[in-house]
Structure formats: structure tokens, C-alpha cells
Design an enzyme around this catalytic site. Structure first.
Site, short mmCIF file in Angstrom:
data_model
loop_
_atom_site.label_atom_id
_atom_site.label_comp_id
_atom_site.label_asym_id
_atom_site.label_seq_id
_atom_site.Cartn_x
_atom_site.Cartn_y
_atom_site.Cartn_z
N ASN A 218 33.13 41.52 35.37
CA ASN A 218 33.58 41.60 36.76
C ASN A 218 33.59 43.07 37.20
O ASN A 218 34.00 43.95 36.44
CB ASN A 218 35.00 41.02 36.82
CG ASN A 218 35.59 40.90 38.21
OD1 ASN A 218 35.00 40.27 39.09
ND2 ASN A 218 36.76 41.51 38.44
N GLU A 283 37.11 38.86 44.43
CA GLU A 283 38.20 39.63 45.04
C GLU A 283 37.87 40.03 46.48
O GLU A 283 38.20 41.14 46.92
CB GLU A 283 38.49 40.90 44.21
CG GLU A 283 38.81 40.62 42.75
CD GLU A 283 39.14 41.85 41.92
OE1 GLU A 283 39.42 42.93 42.50
OE2 GLU A 283 39.12 41.75 40.69
C1 XIL Z 1 44.87 45.72 42.47
C2 XIL Z 1 46.09 44.95 42.93
O1 XIL Z 1 45.76 44.22 44.08
C3 XIL Z 1 47.26 45.86 43.18
O2 XIL Z 1 48.44 45.11 43.40
C4 XIL Z 1 47.46 46.83 42.02
O3 XIL Z 1 48.49 47.76 42.35
C5 XIL Z 1 46.18 47.55 41.67
O4 XIL Z 1 45.16 46.59 41.39
N1 XIL Z 1 39.89 45.63 41.20
C6 XIL Z 1 40.56 44.77 40.37
C7 XIL Z 1 41.94 44.35 40.72
O5 XIL Z 1 39.98 44.27 39.40
O6 XIL Z 1 42.70 44.08 39.57
C8 XIL Z 1 42.64 45.34 41.60
O7 XIL Z 1 43.89 44.80 42.01
C9 XIL Z 1 41.77 45.70 42.79
C10 XIL Z 1 40.46 46.30 42.35
#
Ligand code: XIL
Length: 372
Positions: A218, A283
Site C-alpha cells: 500500500n 485511503e
Molecule cells: C494518518 C491518520 O489519519 C492520522 O490520524 C495519523 O495521525 C497519521 O496517519 N497514509 C497512511 C495512513 O497509510 O495510515 C495515514 O493515516 C495517512 C497516510
């Protein structure tokens, strides 16, 4: 001899095959008694799950509100009714789940997995090998390579094993390449201390702990064909040739209207599909520069809706793209304003849960695909 060879061959085939129809659920998208007419999950075509991150941990800990997932009733209702997949936003990351060397903290992750089961949702596990959000005891510890290897193996076996049969897809390795396509051999403790071969081992350990879970790479900035996605393409080709159980490649899709839409997203997903991999969007959010008022203009919302729609359409157009997840569904809890100065309004609902054009664009696009 012959029998043994046949058994070995079928085990290898099982390790490499992509379990597209997940046996844990009959029809996750219909939602059973929890389905509401007019929700995203109800609109989705058969075989595609629609997910959201479940908010908690991470940046939320510094915000002036209680834990969203456990405290906000309306939030929970929508998370349960709109979606057929959930991803713990932070609650399965190392620093959350493994706060001390000899202590695991599974309460929050267990609650999400139980929530999902009650609502006939699948779960995306996130994540096992990453350079970020690792506990201080690990990053600052003085471990030998041998100790680190056994710490990692124990962690993967414990965490994946705990949710065996209940996690549909695991983001096994997260963000291991930088934007030039080079492995993060300095930032990432595992790559730095154990070398790149550790990646294959983690996939093998995860597969042993849960043979039914689909195991993914990922990353962000891999929506297009570029140096970084090329690096994944080469690595995965190599690992598959070695029979390492890698089943999927996923794009995070943290997009911004500052940049053009990655128009080759579909082609990029398709080339991984052609390798025999599952693909996923994991995401998605679409941030924008906020005007002084803090309220996006109609044009901004229209452009955002277009990015959401096109990302979904790219996934719909690729046979093995069967999991589409947005990184939170309401601006009330979005990570974006905390991490990207001046940008915001990145999700499909406002803070009061009213729907933006992006929400309607997703639902319409799903509905059209379902009728085809
Ligand atoms: C982010 C979260 O949304 C936040 O709450 C945290 O503080 C930092 O991480 N890529 C990823 C996710 O794989 O795990 C991240 O999530 C965003 C970027």
C-alpha cells in the site's frame, strides 16, 4: 514422492491465488438488517465493498473531542450503515497496538472488528511494516538484527493471528518506497537494520498466520504510472516469481485539487491486475485550498466530486479492484487540516454530516455500475 509434489504445488497455488470472493461473508454489500436504502453500500455493485477509515488514535488524540469511534453516536450510525468495509485509521498500527515490548493493547482494534462483524462489514488491516507510527521502545531501542527480526515476526504472527479469518485484506507493507522509487532504507527501521529481504519474510509470516487474508502493498503517490509505482511493479513481479504470497497492490489516493487528477489511474491498476493481483483504493480523500471563509465554493466542491467519481470509476473499470475505501467520511474528524496547512474539506460530508456533491457523485456512480 509424487503425492508430496502435488501437495506442494497446490499449496504454492493457494498462496499465490487471489481469494477474490472472500469466504467470510455472503453479500457484504447488502448489509442485511443494517442496510439503509440510499446508502453507499446499498448502491454498490455485487463484489465491491465500500469502506471508510474508523476514526481514532493518531491525530485525534490531540483534538478537543472524545474518541470518535466509541463516543459519537451519529458517526457510528453512519459508519455502520453507509459502508461495507472498515479500516482502523490508527488502531492496528504498531504504536497503538504494541506500546511496550511485552505488552499488546488490542481493545480498540477488537472493538472495530466486533463492530464490523455485527454489521456484516469486512475489515482492512493496517499496517504491519512501516517507517511511521512505531513505538519509541522499538525505534530507540538498542536491538541486534536477530532480536529485531524476532520482534517483527512475533508481532506479525500475534496481530494477524488474533484476527485470523476476520480481516479481508492486510496492508502488510506500507510506504516502503520514496517518490523516486528507492526503498526507504534509512527511515524504515526494518529495511535499514534487516535489509530488503525482510519484506518477503513479513508476507510469508502474515500468510502463515492467516492464510485467507489478501496481503497487500500500500502506498501514496502511486496512482499514476511513475517511478514509485514502477518500483512496486518490479518488486512484486520478482516476489511472485519467488512464490512469495503477495496478493494485492493498493493506492491510498490522498489527492488534492492543487494537482491534476491522475488520469492514468485505471491503466496503472490494470497493469497490476494483469500480474494476477487484486487492486484496491484504500485511503481516498480530496483536499483543497480553503478560502478565507473556510467554506469551499461550489466550483471547488464540483471539482472535488469529479475527483471522487473518477477514482471510483477507475476501480470499477478494473476487474480485480473490489475494495474502495475513503479515509474518513466527515470533515469533523479528517486528518487533512492537521497535516496539510491551509487545506481541508477533503471528505464527502461536512462536519454536521450533511452530504457534499462528492457523496452524491459516489452514490450515483455506484448505482449506475450496479445496474449495468
Ligand atoms: C494518518 C491518520 O489519519 C492520522 O490520524 C495519523 O495521525 C497519521 O496517519 N497514509 C497512511 C495512513 O497509510 O495510515 C495515514 O493515516 C495517512 C497516510
Amino acid at each position: 514422492m509424487r503425492a508430496i509434489r502435488i501437495v506442494t504445488a497446490s499449496l504454492v497455488a493457494a498462496a499465490l491465488s487471489v481469494p477474490l470472493a472472500w469466504p467470510g461473508l455472503a453479500t457484504p454489500q447488502d448489509g442485511g438488517q443494517h442496510a439503509e436504502r440510499g446508502t453507499l453500500r446499498a448502491a454498490a455493485p455485487r463484489g465491491l465493498v465500500i469502506g471508510s477509515a474508523a476514526a481514532g488514535g493518531g491525530h485525534h488524540l490531540d483534538q478537543p473531542y472524545p474518541d470518535p469511534f466509541t463516543s459519537d453516536r451519529e458517526y457510528r450510525r453512519l459508519l455502520g450503515s453507509e459502508f461495507s468495509s472498515v479500516s482502523p485509521e490508527n488502531q492496528m498500527k504498531w504504536d497503538f497496538v504494541h506500546p511496550e515490548r511485552d505488552r499488546y493493547e488490542f481493545g480498540a482494534a477488537d472493538a472495530i472488528v466486533a463492530f464490523a462483524a455485527e454489521r456484516r462489514q469486512v475489515v482492512r488491516g493496517h499496517t504491519l511494516l512501516w517507517h511511521s507510527q512505531n513505538p519509541a521502545w522499538l525505534e530507540e531501542g538498542d536491538f541486534s538484527a536477530e532480536e529485531l527480526r524476532s520482534i517483527l515476526r512475533e508481532h506479525v504472527t500475534t496481530v494477524v493471528g488474533r484476527y485470523r479469518g476476520r480481516v479481508q485484506q492486510w496492508d502488510v507493507a506500507n510506504e516502503i518506497f520514496d517518490d523516486t522509487g528507492a526503498l526507504r532504507t534509512q527511515e524504515n527501521i526494518w529495511l535499514r537494520e534487516l535489509g530488503p529481504g525482510i519484506v518477503a519474510d513479513v508476507f510469508r509470516w502474515a500468510h502463515r498466520a492467516d492464510p485467507r487474508a489478501q496481503l497487500f502493498f500500500n502506498d501514496y503517490n502511486v496512482e499514476s504510472v511513475n517511478a514509485k509505482s514502477d518500483a512496486y511493479f518490479a518488486l512484486i513481479t520478482d516476489l511472485r516469481a519467488q512464490r512469495v504470497p503477495v496478493h494485492g497492490f493498493s493506492v491510498q489516493a490522498h489527492l488534492s485539487t492543487r494537482y491534476g487528477f491522475p488520469a492514468d489511474l485505471r491503466d496503472n491498476l490494470q497493469r497490476f491486475d494483469d500480474l494476477g493481483l487484486a487492486t484496491a483504493v484504500t485511503e481516498l480523500d480530496v483536499r483543497m485550498d480553503l478560502p478565507e471563509s473556510g467554506v469551499p465554493t461550489a466550483e471547488q466542491l464540483a471539482q472535488q466530486a469529479d475527483y471522487y467519481r473518477r477514482t471510483l470509476q477507475a476501480c470499477l473499470d478494473v476487474e480485480g479492484c473490489r475494495s474502495f475505501t475513503i479515509w474518513g467520511f466527515t470533515d469533523k474528524y479528517s486528518w487533512v487540516p492537521v497535516f496539510f496547512e491551509g487545506e481541508g474539506s477533503a471528505t464527502v460530508m461536512r462536519e454536521d454530516f450533511s452530504r457534499k456533491p462528492a457523496y452524491h457523485a459516489l452514490r450515483r456512480t455506484l448505482h449506475e455500475a450496479r445496474r449495468r
